[in-house]
Design an enzyme around this catalytic site. Structure first.
Site, PDB file in Angstrom:
ATOM      1  N   LYS A 115      -6.999  -5.840 -31.190  1.00 53.15           N
ATOM      2  CA  LYS A 115      -7.644  -4.516 -31.176  1.00 53.15           C
ATOM      3  C   LYS A 115      -7.337  -3.768 -32.469  1.00 53.15           C
ATOM      4  CE  LYS A 115      -7.273  -4.229 -26.133  1.00 53.15           C
ATOM      5  NZ  LYS A 115      -6.439  -3.725 -25.022  1.00 53.15           N
ATOM      6  N   ASP A 118      -9.651   4.189 -22.444  1.00 49.29           N
ATOM      7  CA  ASP A 118      -9.693   3.109 -21.447  1.00 49.29           C
ATOM      8  C   ASP A 118     -10.486   3.544 -20.209  1.00 49.29           C
ATOM      9  OD1 ASP A 118      -8.498   0.631 -21.952  1.00 49.29           O
ATOM     10  OD2 ASP A 118      -6.466   1.429 -21.728  1.00 49.29           O
ATOM     11  N   GLN A 130      -1.053  -0.387 -23.262  1.00 50.60           N
ATOM     12  CA  GLN A 130      -1.416  -1.731 -22.823  1.00 50.60           C
ATOM     13  C   GLN A 130      -0.771  -2.040 -21.469  1.00 50.60           C
ATOM     14  OE1 GLN A 130      -3.683  -3.612 -24.380  1.00 50.60           O
ATOM     15  NE2 GLN A 130      -3.497  -5.328 -22.984  1.00 50.60           N
TER      16      GLN A 130
HETATM   17  N1  GUN Z   1      -4.610  -5.006 -20.047  1.00 51.77           N
HETATM   18  C1  GUN Z   1      -5.626  -5.874 -19.794  1.00 51.77           C
HETATM   19  N2  GUN Z   1      -6.809  -5.269 -20.015  1.00 51.77           N
HETATM   20  C2  GUN Z   1      -6.547  -4.008 -20.415  1.00 51.77           C
HETATM   21  C3  GUN Z   1      -7.360  -2.907 -20.802  1.00 51.77           C
HETATM   22  O1  GUN Z   1      -8.584  -2.952 -20.813  1.00 51.77           O
HETATM   23  N3  GUN Z   1      -6.696  -1.787 -21.164  1.00 51.77           N
HETATM   24  C4  GUN Z   1      -5.352  -1.693 -21.133  1.00 51.77           C
HETATM   25  N4  GUN Z   1      -4.795  -0.533 -21.482  1.00 51.77           N
HETATM   26  N5  GUN Z   1      -4.563  -2.687 -20.770  1.00 51.77           N
HETATM   27  C5  GUN Z   1      -5.161  -3.836 -20.426  1.00 51.77           C
END
Ligand code: GUN
Length: 294
Positions: A55, A122, A99
């Protein structure tokens, strides 16, 4: 993949990222704003480390500002809350991503609720979830948002169509059901789950089927109607001695057999997966532009 039936997520995600890069360039030129995204990574989960790195790399490619804070596994919850608060008050930051999963001693709900919902790219904050259900403007969770974009950019008619979602998770199934119900999409939605007595009854009568349950090759050809659209959210590892890695990746759909009967279908990998990061970038851009009207 050069095939009309296949919905190419890599191609569509790259198209979206190109658009975002151009828009970010314009935003900087015209208003002096650089979209900024803060990542918080707790502990040493290898998958999470890879996701956050990927990311961050995408931020660089699109001309975004990004910062990653890595915290040890045994960190005190209060330290994490202080860090979130710092980013909530940092005007260079338009999106905050903690995350998941978090270590078990940390209260995930408390952490997600500490993020300023106007920076919740998110779409996991109760404020955004509530607004999504109410049909109000908000940040859409990235995977469901990506699925809507796949349908839209593949010119799949959704108005008046029947859609079945298999899986009721907070990250995919539930928010997606609410997005598909919006007037501009206008699907009639069924949500199936582990307690559904006859899933086939729903899928056989569906124009659009979205599978997100984490069961390898769950959706079989005898469960679907000729000419349906299939979106596969699953990423599963199956042991495969012919591969160097010892496994192969399959989705939640028996692709080979369902492909024959479908009108359009997403592959795994290369379908929904690449869209999630693209839509995270889209949400951050929307936040930087102040385009989500809370
Ligand atoms: N862990 C797995 N997928 C995601 C996501 O889309 N956002 C976040 N913050 N953590 C994740």
């Amino acid at each position: 993949m050069n095939n009309d039936k296949i919905i190419d997520g890599n191609l569509i995600a790259n198209e979206i990222k190109e658009e975002i890069k151009l828009e970010a360039g314009r935003l900087k030129e015209e208003r002096g704003i650089v979209p900024g995204l803060a990542f918080i990574l707790v502990g040493n989960n290898p998958a999470s480390q890879i996701y956050v790195k990927s990311k961050g790399k995408t931020c660089n490619e699109l001309g975004f500002y990004s910062v990653t804070e890595e915290l040890p596994e045994d960190i005190d919850e209060s330290v994490l809350l202080d860090l979130i608060n710092k980013f909530n008050n940092d005007s260079k930051i338009h999106g905050i991503l903690v995350q998941l999963p978090l270590p078990s001693h940390i209260d995930e709900t408390k952490i997600l609720e500490a993020i300023d919902y106007r920076k919740d790219v998110d779409g996991f904050h109760p404020q955004n979830i509530g607004r999504l259900v109410a049909g109000k403007d908000c940040f859409y969770p990235c995977t469901p948002f990506g699925i809507i974009e796949l349908l839209r950019r593949s010119k799949i008619e959704t108005q008046g169509k029947s859609a079945t979602i298999i899986g009721r998770s907070n990250i995919v199934g539930k928010p997606l059901a609410n997005l598909l119900l919006r007037k501009e999409i206008n699907c009639t939605v069924s949500v199936c789950h582990s307690g559904t007595s006859d899933i086939r009854k729903y899928t056989l009568n569906s124009d659009i089927i979205i599978v997100a349950i984490g069961k390898p090759e769950f959706l079989k050809a005898d469960m679907i109607n000729e000419g349906c659209v299939i979106i596969d959210v699953g990423i599963n590892r199956l042991p495969d001695s012919t591969k160097k890695s010892g496994y192969r990746i399959v989705g939640d759909v028996d692709f080979k057999n369902c492909y024959e009967k479908s009108f359009k279908i997403t592959p795994v990998p290369g379908g929904v997966g690449p869209m999630t990061i693209a839509m995270l970038m889209k949400n951050t851009l929307l936040s930087a532009k102040g385009e989500v009207k809370f």
